[in-house]
Design an enzyme around this catalytic site. Structure first.
Site, PDB file in Angstrom:
ATOM      1  N   LYS A  32       0.850  -1.206   0.000  1.00  0.00           N
ATOM      2  CA  LYS A  32       0.000   0.000   0.000  1.00  0.00           C
ATOM      3  C   LYS A  32       0.888   1.260   0.000  1.00  0.00           C
ATOM      4  O   LYS A  32       1.934   1.268  -0.637  1.00  0.00           O
ATOM      5  CB  LYS A  32      -0.973  -0.043   1.179  1.00  0.00           C
ATOM      6  CG  LYS A  32      -1.792  -1.344   1.189  1.00  0.00           C
ATOM      7  CD  LYS A  32      -2.940  -1.343   2.131  1.00  0.00           C
ATOM      8  CE  LYS A  32      -3.662  -2.672   2.058  1.00  0.00           C
ATOM      9  NZ  LYS A  32      -4.832  -2.737   2.938  1.00  0.00           N
ATOM     10  N   HIS A  58      -9.067  -2.791  -5.654  1.00  0.00           N
ATOM     11  CA  HIS A  58      -8.942  -2.920  -4.196  1.00  0.00           C
ATOM     12  C   HIS A  58     -10.009  -2.048  -3.529  1.00  0.00           C
ATOM     13  O   HIS A  58     -10.321  -0.968  -4.023  1.00  0.00           O
ATOM     14  CB  HIS A  58      -7.540  -2.481  -3.760  1.00  0.00           C
ATOM     15  CG  HIS A  58      -7.273  -2.821  -2.328  1.00  0.00           C
ATOM     16  ND1 HIS A  58      -7.766  -2.078  -1.291  1.00  0.00           N
ATOM     17  CD2 HIS A  58      -6.610  -3.863  -1.775  1.00  0.00           C
ATOM     18  CE1 HIS A  58      -7.402  -2.639  -0.145  1.00  0.00           C
ATOM     19  NE2 HIS A  58      -6.699  -3.726  -0.413  1.00  0.00           N
ATOM     20  N   GLU A 108      -9.950  -0.148  -1.101  1.00  0.00           N
ATOM     21  CA  GLU A 108      -9.519   1.220  -0.765  1.00  0.00           C
ATOM     22  C   GLU A 108      -9.644   2.120  -1.988  1.00  0.00           C
ATOM     23  O   GLU A 108      -9.931   3.311  -1.865  1.00  0.00           O
ATOM     24  CB  GLU A 108      -8.080   1.187  -0.212  1.00  0.00           C
ATOM     25  CG  GLU A 108      -8.074   0.659   1.217  1.00  0.00           C
ATOM     26  CD  GLU A 108      -6.816  -0.083   1.623  1.00  0.00           C
ATOM     27  OE1 GLU A 108      -5.787   0.035   0.946  1.00  0.00           O
ATOM     28  OE2 GLU A 108      -6.877  -0.815   2.639  1.00  0.00           O
ATOM     29  N   GLU A 136     -11.818 -10.142  -0.427  1.00  0.00           N
ATOM     30  CA  GLU A 136     -11.383  -9.358   0.725  1.00  0.00           C
ATOM     31  C   GLU A 136     -12.600  -8.681   1.362  1.00  0.00           C
ATOM     32  O   GLU A 136     -13.028  -7.622   0.888  1.00  0.00           O
ATOM     33  CB  GLU A 136     -10.388  -8.280   0.289  1.00  0.00           C
ATOM     34  CG  GLU A 136      -9.145  -8.829  -0.363  1.00  0.00           C
ATOM     35  CD  GLU A 136      -7.985  -7.858  -0.240  1.00  0.00           C
ATOM     36  OE1 GLU A 136      -6.988  -8.225   0.371  1.00  0.00           O
ATOM     37  OE2 GLU A 136      -8.102  -6.722  -0.742  1.00  0.00           O
TER      38      GLU A 136
END
Ligand code: PGA
Length: 239
Positions: free
Chosen positions: A7, A90, A92, A160
């Site tokens: 990240k 992802h 995020e 996830e």
């Protein structure tokens, strides 16, 4: 397959040191290990890992060809830089940059066409799970991929659960098994690679890897600590 996602962490020397440790990691030939450093350290890390079994990838890319896209990199750049894979979607990025699977299709196509493999992240929020909609949400995130007419050879999916990322929480063994089995059925590919991600640690890894439907892990926080990451790789190899 065990992938570390650093990240937005590390300065250059930390990245180099971590990569040097990764290069020394004992990895069985059947285990695929990879890392996605921050894009700015990709070259530093790639140079260290050149000739080692550890693959290097990007945390994201766009689907556009070359052009006026400030701050972006594309799949052709990732390949030219020596990457083998790109993480897409992802949570995020879905949350912060409003990415959806629909908007990700061009990037997915570009990554596949560049000969790299995409790791497409899917997963439900806590609310979704509490309302019994976890499978519905993941199914909806995968649906555009299956109808886009892409050659999905090489596609890797990472399940996830959003509420498990960076929280120390993990989905239960049976929820992981159910979701991974469902994703495999949705993809309808015997060779589908489906990783689990969300606070995977040396402690949680044996439980996560107990399911036959799990093909490995996408590891965030623990990938910044080489001993923890090595222990997760070892847990995979001992499952
Ligand atoms: P985490 O991150 O292991 O720190 O929860 C996982 C991920 O976001 O891929």
């Amino acid at each position: 397959m065990i992938i570390g996602n650093w990240k937005m962490n590390t300065l250059r020397e930390e990245a180099r040191t971590l990569a040097e440790s990764l290069a020394e990691l004992p990895v069985q030939p059947t285990t695929r290990v990879g890392v996605c450093p921050p894009v700015i350290w990709q070259q530093t890390v790639g140079e260290v890992l050149k000739g080692s079994p550890v693959m290097v990838g990007l945390q994201d890319c766009v689907g556009d060809p070359f052009g006026a896209q400030t701050g972006c990199v594309n799949a052709a750049m990732a390949r030219d830089a020596g990457c083998q894979f790109v993480v897409l979607g992802h949570s995020e990025r879905r949350q912060r940059f409003s990415e959806t699977t629909d908007t990700l299709i061009p990037a997915l196509q570009a990554v596949l066409e560049a000969g790299l493999f995409p790791i497409l992240c899917v997963g439900e929020t806590r609310d979704d799970r509490d309302q019994g909609r976890a499978i519905e949400v993941v199914d909806a995130q995968l649906a555009p991929v299956l109808t886009a007419g892409l050659d999905l050879d090489g596609l890797v999916v990472a399940y996830e659960p959003v509420w498990a990322i960076g929280t120390g929480l993990s989905a239960s063994q049976s929820d992981i098994d159910t979701m991974h089995t469902t994703i495999r059925a949705i993809l309808d590919r015997d060779d589908a690679v489906v990783l689990y991600g969300g606070s995977v640690s040396p402690e949680s890894a044996p439980d996560v890897f107990a399911s036959q439907a799990v093909s490995g892990a996408l590891v965030g926080g623990a990938s910044l600590d080489i001993e923890k990451f090595a222990a997760i790789v070892a847990a995979w190899e001992q499952r």
